[in-house]
Design a protein around this motif. Structure first.
Motif, PDB file in Angstrom:
ATOM      1  N   ALA A   1      -0.494  30.840  13.121  1.00  0.00           N
ATOM      2  CA  ALA A   1       1.098  30.270  12.707  1.00  0.00           C
ATOM      3  C   ALA A   1       0.196  29.468  11.117  1.00  0.00           C
ATOM      4  O   ALA A   1      -0.855  29.701  11.479  1.00  0.00           O
ATOM      5  N   GLU A   2       0.704  29.042  10.204  1.00  0.00           N
ATOM      6  CA  GLU A   2       0.686  28.934   8.977  1.00  0.00           C
ATOM      7  C   GLU A   2       1.666  27.500   8.612  1.00  0.00           C
ATOM      8  O   GLU A   2       3.232  27.795   8.520  1.00  0.00           O
ATOM      9  N   ARG A   3       1.136  26.254   8.143  1.00  0.00           N
ATOM     10  CA  ARG A   3       2.119  25.312   7.650  1.00  0.00           C
ATOM     11  C   ARG A   3       1.497  24.526   6.662  1.00  0.00           C
ATOM     12  O   ARG A   3       0.404  23.998   7.044  1.00  0.00           O
TER      13      ARG A   3
ATOM     14  N   ASP B   1       3.514  25.346  17.063  1.00  0.00           N
ATOM     15  CA  ASP B   1       3.959  24.744  16.296  1.00  0.00           C
ATOM     16  C   ASP B   1       4.086  23.631  16.197  1.00  0.00           C
ATOM     17  O   ASP B   1       5.335  23.328  15.667  1.00  0.00           O
ATOM     18  N   LEU B   2       3.161  22.774  17.006  1.00  0.00           N
ATOM     19  CA  LEU B   2       3.674  21.137  16.942  1.00  0.00           C
ATOM     20  C   LEU B   2       3.024  20.869  15.614  1.00  0.00           C
ATOM     21  O   LEU B   2       2.026  21.324  14.953  1.00  0.00           O
ATOM     22  N   VAL B   3       3.742  19.394  15.402  1.00  0.00           N
ATOM     23  CA  VAL B   3       3.757  18.812  14.305  1.00  0.00           C
ATOM     24  C   VAL B   3       3.748  17.382  14.996  1.00  0.00           C
ATOM     25  O   VAL B   3       3.710  17.064  15.809  1.00  0.00           O
TER      26      VAL B   3
ATOM     27  N   GLY C   1       0.653  -1.206  -0.312  1.00  0.00           N
ATOM     28  CA  GLY C   1       0.163   0.055   0.031  1.00  0.00           C
ATOM     29  C   GLY C   1       1.058   1.306  -0.171  1.00  0.00           C
ATOM     30  O   GLY C   1       2.088   1.486   0.376  1.00  0.00           O
ATOM     31  N   LEU C   2       0.411   2.462  -0.544  1.00  0.00           N
ATOM     32  CA  LEU C   2       0.851   3.741  -0.668  1.00  0.00           C
ATOM     33  C   LEU C   2      -0.026   4.539  -0.592  1.00  0.00           C
ATOM     34  O   LEU C   2      -1.005   4.768  -1.348  1.00  0.00           O
ATOM     35  N   THR C   3       0.051   5.707   0.298  1.00  0.00           N
ATOM     36  CA  THR C   3      -0.871   6.852   0.740  1.00  0.00           C
ATOM     37  C   THR C   3      -0.034   8.266   1.074  1.00  0.00           C
ATOM     38  O   THR C   3       1.441   8.323   1.237  1.00  0.00           O
ATOM     39  N   PHE C   4      -0.298   9.924   0.226  1.00  0.00           N
ATOM     40  CA  PHE C   4       0.223   9.980   0.511  1.00  0.00           C
ATOM     41  C   PHE C   4      -0.729  11.296   1.269  1.00  0.00           C
ATOM     42  O   PHE C   4      -1.637  11.548   0.444  1.00  0.00           O
ATOM     43  N   GLU C   5       0.238  11.880   2.050  1.00  0.00           N
ATOM     44  CA  GLU C   5      -0.983  12.792   2.990  1.00  0.00           C
ATOM     45  C   GLU C   5      -0.370  13.938   2.933  1.00  0.00           C
ATOM     46  O   GLU C   5       0.556  14.383   3.166  1.00  0.00           O
ATOM     47  N   ARG C   6      -0.949  14.746   2.568  1.00  0.00           N
ATOM     48  CA  ARG C   6      -1.064  16.414   2.288  1.00  0.00           C
ATOM     49  C   ARG C   6      -1.610  17.685   3.218  1.00  0.00           C
ATOM     50  O   ARG C   6      -3.111  17.210   3.023  1.00  0.00           O
ATOM     51  N   SER C   7      -1.370  17.927   4.223  1.00  0.00           N
ATOM     52  CA  SER C   7      -2.777  18.598   4.895  1.00  0.00           C
ATOM     53  C   SER C   7      -1.872  20.148   4.979  1.00  0.00           C
ATOM     54  O   SER C   7      -0.825  20.658   4.724  1.00  0.00           O
ATOM     55  N   ARG C   8      -3.015  21.313   5.105  1.00  0.00           N
ATOM     56  CA  ARG C   8      -2.810  22.703   5.548  1.00  0.00           C
ATOM     57  C   ARG C   8      -2.730  23.362   6.978  1.00  0.00           C
ATOM     58  O   ARG C   8      -4.456  23.048   6.936  1.00  0.00           O
ATOM     59  N   LEU C   9      -2.085  23.162   8.028  1.00  0.00           N
ATOM     60  CA  LEU C   9      -1.927  23.587   8.765  1.00  0.00           C
ATOM     61  C   LEU C   9      -2.105  24.985   9.159  1.00  0.00           C
ATOM     62  O   LEU C   9      -0.996  25.032   9.033  1.00  0.00           O
ATOM     63  N   THR C  10      -3.864  26.078   9.498  1.00  0.00           N
ATOM     64  CA  THR C  10      -3.316  27.799  10.092  1.00  0.00           C
ATOM     65  C   THR C  10      -4.194  27.472  11.433  1.00  0.00           C
ATOM     66  O   THR C  10      -4.740  26.333  11.518  1.00  0.00           O
ATOM     67  N   VAL C  11      -2.914  27.667  12.529  1.00  0.00           N
ATOM     68  CA  VAL C  11      -3.630  28.714  13.827  1.00  0.00           C
ATOM     69  C   VAL C  11      -4.235  30.145  13.587  1.00  0.00           C
ATOM     70  O   VAL C  11      -2.787  31.141  13.106  1.00  0.00           O
ATOM     71  N   SER C  12      -4.573  31.035  14.811  1.00  0.00           N
ATOM     72  CA  SER C  12      -5.084  32.674  14.261  1.00  0.00           C
ATOM     73  C   SER C  12      -5.911  32.815  16.055  1.00  0.00           C
ATOM     74  O   SER C  12      -6.706  31.891  16.523  1.00  0.00           O
ATOM     75  N   GLY C  13      -5.867  33.759  15.858  1.00  0.00           N
ATOM     76  CA  GLY C  13      -5.854  34.405  17.989  1.00  0.00           C
ATOM     77  C   GLY C  13      -5.150  34.679  17.759  1.00  0.00           C
ATOM     78  O   GLY C  13      -4.517  36.153  17.820  1.00  0.00           O
ATOM     79  N   ASP C  14      -4.961  34.288  19.440  1.00  0.00           N
ATOM     80  CA  ASP C  14      -3.354  34.593  20.097  1.00  0.00           C
ATOM     81  C   ASP C  14      -1.927  34.686  19.541  1.00  0.00           C
ATOM     82  O   ASP C  14      -1.122  35.333  20.214  1.00  0.00           O
ATOM     83  N   ALA C  15      -2.396  33.290  18.402  1.00  0.00           N
ATOM     84  CA  ALA C  15      -0.567  33.698  18.136  1.00  0.00           C
ATOM     85  C   ALA C  15      -1.623  32.648  16.157  1.00  0.00           C
ATOM     86  O   ALA C  15      -2.588  32.538  16.460  1.00  0.00           O
TER      87      ALA C  15
END
Length: 327
Positions: free
Chosen positions: A187-189, A242-244, A171-185
């Motif tokens: 971050a996006e990645r 900044d958690l991953v 099996g093969l899976t490709f995972e791609r995600s866009r994560l954003t944080v707004s408010g008191d801090a």
């Protein structure tokens, strides 16, 4: 499918405290948690080509309200304390499309993809209560934040019988995600992961042997991005924008055999090679929060036994034993 659930929790404690120095206290803790969860989903399967295509849709909405009050009292007078209120909503929407084809040339085939939208909104108000009953707001990092994720996962799975009792699965899976944080801090990645997997099974008589290897990616708990106090433990947990995810290569060997007729004995040995180990790390304002460390290893040994006791005169009875070692 349609489901709805509601829950609530109420706690009131009056604890007598005898400090080594100072007056005797009566500490009061009040907690009230309310929650509602609504879920709707469905699936449909239709023939397509030499196989069948299946569409799965699922939407989940959750609301939680949290109210807490902790007071230190002596002789009926309030010495101080804390109050906290949290309003949190979570939303998840999922669409999964899979096409499967049964074995026609020796290979079974599964192609598909998954799209997930996640969102968490949280607002936390923490206040310190002085001896006059006044509430002074306490600033928490990431007390008010919105966390969003858009994740796409295309995948392909193959399986084939190689010989008598021998089967290979890939099996093969490709995972791609866009994560954003707004408010008191803020971050996006964008995160991308390739997740291969392979397993080999061999069955012969009473025995079954299996070896597998796969790369895994932990799903993030959005609550780890939010700061929150635990008044019952007199502790504050920080949030980390900044958690991953933690990732790992997981290797596992297993052997299984029939035992005393319908009994089963199963042994497993494994090792996980982990990257970006998720634990707790120090953050600003002297707090600690979920975060990522370096690399690590996990060694696993498991032994499970399920044995019928008919031969001991206990008709219909069974004994089970489990041993797990994690290092």
């Amino acid at each position: 499918n349609l489901s709805y659930a509601a829950g609530w929790f109420r706690l009131w404690q009056d604890n007598l405290v005898l400090p080594a120095a100072g007056p005797v206290r009566n500490d009061v803790l009040e907690q009230a948690f309310d929650g509602h969860r609504f879920e709707v989903g469905g699936d449909i399967t239709r023939p397509l080509g030499a196989g069948a295509v299946k569409l799965v849709l699922l939407a989940t909405r959750t609301e939680r309200d949290r109210s807490e009050l902790a007071l230190n009292q002596s002789g009926g007078a309030v010495l101080g304390g804390f109050s906290q209120a949290q309003d949190m909503t979570e939303a998840e929407s999922l669409a999964r499309l899979v096409w499967t084809r049964p074995s026609t040339d020796g290979w079974t085939l599964e192609l598909g993809g998954e799209l997930v939208l996640n969102r968490l909104d949280s607002a936390v108000e923490l206040a310190e209560i002085d001896g006059d009953g006044n509430r002074v707001p306490v600033d928490l990092p990431l007390a008010n934040a919105v966390v969003r994720e858009v994740r796409a996962e295309p995948f392909v799975n193959l399986g084939r019988v190689l010989g008598s009792g021998l089967r290979l699965d890939l099996g093969l899976t490709f995972e791609r995600s866009r994560l954003t944080v707004s408010g008191d801090a803020t971050a996006e990645r964008t995160l991308s992961y390739l997740k291969p997997k392979a397993s080999m099974d061999w069955r012969q008589g009473k025995w079954q042997l299996q070896g597998s290897v796969q790369r895994t990616v932990n799903q993030l708990n959005f609550g780890d991005f939010i700061s929150l106090a635990e008044l019952s433990n007199d502790r504050v947990n920080g949030g980390n924008a900044d958690l991953v995810p933690q990732t790992a290569w997981e290797f596992l060997l297993s052997a299984q055999s029939q035992l005393l007729g319908s009994g089963v004995l199963r042994a497993e040995l494994g090792v996980n090679l982990v990257q970006k180990v998720q634990d707790r790390i120090p953050v600003e304002d002297g707090l600690d929060a979920p975060g990522n460390l370096g690399s690590g290893r996990v060694y696993i040994a498991r032994l499970n036994a399920d044995v019928p006791l008919d031969r001991l005169g206990l008709k219909g009875a069974r004994a089970t034993a489990k041993l797990s070692i994690y290092d």
